[in-house]
Design an enzyme around this catalytic site. Sequence first.
Site, short mmCIF file in Angstrom:
data_model
loop_
_atom_site.label_atom_id
_atom_site.label_comp_id
_atom_site.label_asym_id
_atom_site.label_seq_id
_atom_site.Cartn_x
_atom_site.Cartn_y
_atom_site.Cartn_z
N GLY A 245 30.26 35.52 -13.98
CA GLY A 245 30.89 35.46 -15.29
C GLY A 245 31.04 34.04 -15.80
O GLY A 245 30.20 33.17 -15.54
N GLU B 125 3.88 20.87 -12.45
CA GLU B 125 2.85 21.28 -11.48
C GLU B 125 2.05 22.49 -11.98
O GLU B 125 1.51 23.27 -11.19
CB GLU B 125 3.48 21.60 -10.11
CG GLU B 125 4.31 20.47 -9.52
CD GLU B 125 3.52 19.19 -9.34
OE1 GLU B 125 2.28 19.26 -9.10
OE2 GLU B 125 4.11 18.09 -9.47
N GLU C 85 1.89 29.83 -17.57
CA GLU C 85 0.70 30.29 -18.29
C GLU C 85 -0.57 29.80 -17.62
O GLU C 85 -1.56 30.55 -17.51
CB GLU C 85 0.76 29.84 -19.75
CG GLU C 85 1.81 30.52 -20.60
CD GLU C 85 3.24 30.08 -20.27
OE1 GLU C 85 4.18 30.86 -20.55
OE2 GLU C 85 3.42 28.96 -19.74
#
Length: 281
Positions: free
Chosen positions: A237, A261, A265
Amino acid sequence: GELIDEYLKPTITGERKDCIAMTEPGAGSDLRGMKTKAVKDGNDWIINGTKHFISNAHISDFVVLFASTGEDDKGRNLLSCFLVDLKQKGVEVAKGYDCVSHRGYVNNILHFNNCRIPGRNILGEKDKGFELMNVWLEATRLTVAATSVSRAERAFDIALDWSANRKQFGKVIGKFQGVSFKLADMATEIKLANLMLMESAWKIDQKTLTSQDAAMTKLFCTEMLSRVSDEAIQICGGMGLMSDIPLERIWRDARIERIWEGTSEIQRHIISRSLLRPLGA
């Protein structure tokens, strides 16, 4: 032999420090698009260009620099690797950027203005730097994966302890399915990531690690860390976002792991390419 004595051995013993320079303001994932060039001038190389996001260059003695040394028949940059002393004339180490992740990490900007280095300071073969770069990145991607697994384990331990001790509605919150199922999913993801990491590490020893292996491991472990750290904060929380416990730092630091690094994608590109190429696609 001279380069080994001048650069490698003192780096191993800690007498000298190095950094590595690939990324540029206009060339991140597209490393072949780099503008930094090294041109042969007699027996020397003349280097011009700018690199950024260079880790700890301000405390380094030399840089392992990648620069364009020509073009192939398709007009793509051919890259070569060089060893450049940072006190060399024509080199400027400038302040980098303030990063929300890894606040203890310092990055710098490197400017090369007609920097002249000896011809012998080329590392490996001319125009073979891209291949050399890919070999190195496979190992560093596993380093990122390993630190991601470790931090996910710490975030999980904090969330687990919180779940076993924090009381709401008259009982510890771990008794609520909304929390306990999160813990189950987190533990499962961490185990999967660790198994992938251990397999890839084993493959390094067997000399069978592929680019696909490294990409899959880096991709899953870094994205797993983001999910686990986010869920750990959700379990804790409001306190999860306070600096009193380390979750907010783990959560912040996790964000960069999916970028450096090789972005997530790029990892997916490597994986999909390795699947499709054997089929001629």
